[in-house]
Design a protein around this motif. Sequence first.
Motif, mmCIF file in Angstrom:
data_model
loop_
_atom_site.group_PDB
_atom_site.id
_atom_site.type_symbol
_atom_site.label_atom_id
_atom_site.label_comp_id
_atom_site.label_asym_id
_atom_site.label_seq_id
_atom_site.Cartn_x
_atom_site.Cartn_y
_atom_site.Cartn_z
ATOM 1 N N ILE A 1 0.944 -1.247 0.280
ATOM 2 C CA ILE A 1 -0.348 0.229 -0.132
ATOM 3 C C ILE A 1 1.042 1.375 -0.299
ATOM 4 N N ALA A 2 1.969 1.394 0.963
ATOM 5 C CA ALA A 2 2.644 2.369 0.496
ATOM 6 C C ALA A 2 3.148 2.967 -0.288
ATOM 7 N N PHE A 3 3.815 1.983 -1.017
ATOM 8 C CA PHE A 3 4.634 2.301 -2.531
ATOM 9 C C PHE A 3 4.054 2.016 -3.763
ATOM 10 N N SER A 4 2.674 2.068 -3.841
ATOM 11 C CA SER A 4 1.995 1.670 -4.706
ATOM 12 C C SER A 4 0.710 3.388 -5.327
ATOM 13 N N THR B 1 13.774 -0.534 -1.293
ATOM 14 C CA THR B 1 12.080 -0.376 -1.727
ATOM 15 C C THR B 1 12.425 0.586 -2.000
ATOM 16 N N ALA B 2 12.666 2.050 -0.981
ATOM 17 C CA ALA B 2 12.692 3.371 -1.319
ATOM 18 C C ALA B 2 13.087 3.583 -2.256
ATOM 19 N N ARG B 3 14.752 3.148 -2.042
ATOM 20 C CA ARG B 3 16.242 3.832 -2.968
ATOM 21 C C ARG B 3 15.493 3.501 -4.549
ATOM 22 N N PRO C 1 15.451 -3.141 6.697
ATOM 23 C CA PRO C 1 16.318 -2.738 5.406
ATOM 24 C C PRO C 1 14.965 -2.818 4.697
ATOM 25 N N LEU C 2 14.862 -4.016 4.771
ATOM 26 C CA LEU C 2 13.976 -4.204 2.970
ATOM 27 C C LEU C 2 12.862 -2.930 2.846
ATOM 28 N N ASN D 1 11.234 9.329 -3.273
ATOM 29 C CA ASN D 1 11.175 10.312 -2.716
ATOM 30 C C ASN D 1 10.750 9.865 -0.070
ATOM 31 N N LEU D 2 10.371 8.991 -0.604
ATOM 32 C CA LEU D 2 10.254 8.123 0.438
ATOM 33 C C LEU D 2 10.687 7.524 1.601
ATOM 34 N N GLU D 3 12.271 7.703 0.798
ATOM 35 C CA GLU D 3 13.567 7.842 1.514
ATOM 36 C C GLU D 3 13.427 7.743 3.028
#
Length: 525
Positions: free
Chosen positions: A291-294, A473-475, A468-469, A480-482
Amino acid sequence: MEQLPEVSKVNKSRWFSKECQNYSMYTTGSNIEHLEDKNIQSSTTSQILEDSNTSKHEETKETVISRTEEIKPQSICPPRGTLNRSITVGVLLFMIWCVIWSVSGHENQPDGNLVGLFIVFYSALIGGKLLEIIRIPSVPQLPPLLGMLLAGFTIRNVPFFSTHVHINSTWSSTLRNIALTLILIKAGLGLDPQALKNLKRVCFRLSVGPCLMEACSAAVVSHYLMHFPWEWGFLLGFVVGAVSPAIVVPSMLLLQKHGYGTEKGIPTLLIAASSLDDIIAITGFSTCMGIAFSTGNVFSNLLHSFRNIVSGILLGVVLGIFVRYFPSEDQTNLALKRAFLVLSMCVTTVLVSNHFGIHGAGGLCTLMLTFIGGLSWSKDKIGVQNVISIAWNIFQPLLFGLVGLEVSVASLKSNAIGVSVATMSSALLMRICFTFILMSCAGFNLKEKIFIALSWIPKATVQAVLGPLALETARTSAPNLEPYSKDVMTVAFLAILITAPNGALIINLLGPKLLAQQDPNKIVV
């Protein structure tokens, strides 16, 4: 005619004297033979006695020599025991590295990934061994994973090491995912159907209730204190909401060995519930991360996550049925073949699902595969667990060393540590209180409820993987979510650093004081 009798008399006398001589010779000879027989028997008897005395003397001499050899201290050169085993493993790993070095390209340079992994692995291994050696009187031993974590943290934050140790993020992410796969395999194989059947109600409450309560508490506190969005708050909650079987299981087995709490099955309950607790946390984390990365709406994201969960469960059921019958029972090295087949299947599903963005499907497939496959393995299941444990002993230093390597003191905000500790402590306090309430109607007395609530706080393995996962994924997909992912990583690191040693100390110190002891000889495990 008159001389004949005289001759006959003479002959008779001669014959009589001859017969007397023969008789005396016969008797003398028989006596000599009899004496010789006696002498032979006596000499044989004495020889037998001498032989028995000699054998007894030799046996006592051998026993004395063997005892002397046992008492004699082992020579330092060549080394034996733990030192010999450590040197052997070190040389084997060095030779594996040399083989890889001979066929690889620029990775074998001093600033390459192989050298970095080599340094991190041995530093974490030495850190864990040092923590095992350092013993404080009247204080239980601290978990070695804490030393591994601090070793990686030291490499990252000491200037000399940080400039020379470089590991690619792709390599680090792949190794952590393999470590996560091993954790899930151990959790799936560790589920005991009989224990779950006997303790199904209280086990379900203990594994689901505290995890969900801590996740919701962390989400609320992080939303108002750390200014997280709600999806990132719940993602953080499921990261810190998992209990660590790496600390709970060995401590419970030690208490069970000495008979503490075995009358009501408290060690068995906590061992079974720890695996289910990790399953709930990993499933919730995968859903929240999707949900967070969609980019779609919440309903479509939830539907997508539900589809991933169902597909992972179905694939795990199919593969679990397959490994129940392949390889067959008539093959040799059955445990090794099953372990290799399960390990290869699970690693492949986890890595492929992460590659296509289906983060939760691979983990659920691993759990279902190992649980269904292990139902029909009976006694051979222990052999598979031993092989997986050997693989885990190799990846454990890499996992915690790489997690410590991700935390940089220079990049932390001024108030990051204080806010992170406050968020984690608030959620943990809610977990302890809710666990105590759930155990109030489960047939335990006050001391046992306090022990169960306090023993449910250690965190290590799942946090080392899930923290770390999100950052990786953010990197790769959403830079912008890093910042949010870095805060999640910081909270996960502090959760391991604070709760792992304290949880181990609480379990080992309070267990003998709060739990009733039963005779270990009368325990039926």
